[in-house]
Design a protein around this motif. Structure first.
Motif, mmCIF file in Angstrom:
data_model
loop_
_atom_site.group_PDB
_atom_site.id
_atom_site.type_symbol
_atom_site.label_atom_id
_atom_site.label_comp_id
_atom_site.label_asym_id
_atom_site.label_seq_id
_atom_site.Cartn_x
_atom_site.Cartn_y
_atom_site.Cartn_z
ATOM 1 N N TYR A 29 0.856 -1.173 0.000
ATOM 2 C CA TYR A 29 0.000 0.000 0.000
ATOM 3 C C TYR A 29 0.894 1.225 0.000
ATOM 4 N N VAL A 31 1.234 5.367 -0.110
ATOM 5 C CA VAL A 31 0.514 6.617 0.110
ATOM 6 C C VAL A 31 1.503 7.775 0.103
ATOM 7 N N THR A 37 -0.243 17.921 5.628
ATOM 8 C CA THR A 37 -1.211 16.888 5.994
ATOM 9 C C THR A 37 -1.339 16.792 7.514
ATOM 10 N N ASN A 41 -5.365 12.467 8.931
ATOM 11 C CA ASN A 41 -5.369 11.913 7.570
ATOM 12 C C ASN A 41 -4.427 10.719 7.473
ATOM 13 N N GLN A 44 -6.074 7.813 9.272
ATOM 14 C CA GLN A 44 -7.147 7.213 8.489
ATOM 15 C C GLN A 44 -6.596 6.328 7.370
ATOM 16 N N GLU A 45 -5.522 6.746 6.710
ATOM 17 C CA GLU A 45 -4.929 5.907 5.660
ATOM 18 C C GLU A 45 -4.354 4.625 6.251
ATOM 19 N N ARG A 48 -7.136 2.241 6.947
ATOM 20 C CA ARG A 48 -7.613 1.588 5.715
ATOM 21 C C ARG A 48 -6.692 0.424 5.336
#
Length: 85
Positions: A29, A31, A37, A41, A44-45, A48
């Protein structure tokens, strides 16, 4: 810009007494976050990503936490909200 790679690999051996062998699982993953930022945030990533690895419900719990304004109020009252600290 901050770039992150979250990686998960599970190639567990079969469990004694269970006829099923679960296939290996690999999740990569990637990002990227701009300098300004906020940490919620990022959180939350990451939540996920945890959902994708099998910890289902983490992202919903984090979203609910943010929606209750516990983090939102903190960031509204903080002068330096970026990742640069």
């Amino acid at each position: 810009m901050h770039n992150y790679r979250l990686y998960y690999e599970d190639d567990s051996a079969p469990i004694d007494g269970i006829d099923r062998h679960y296939p290996s699982k690999e999740i990569s993953y990637k990002v990227s976050f701009p300098e300004d930022t906020t940490w919620h945030n990022v959180l939350q990533e990451f939540a996920r990503f945890l959902d994708a690895t099998g910890y289902v419900g983490v992202a919903d719990a984090i979203d609910e936490f943010v929606n209750e304004h516990q983090l939102k109020e903190y960031y509204e009252n903080t002068s330096n909200i970026g990742l640069s600290d």
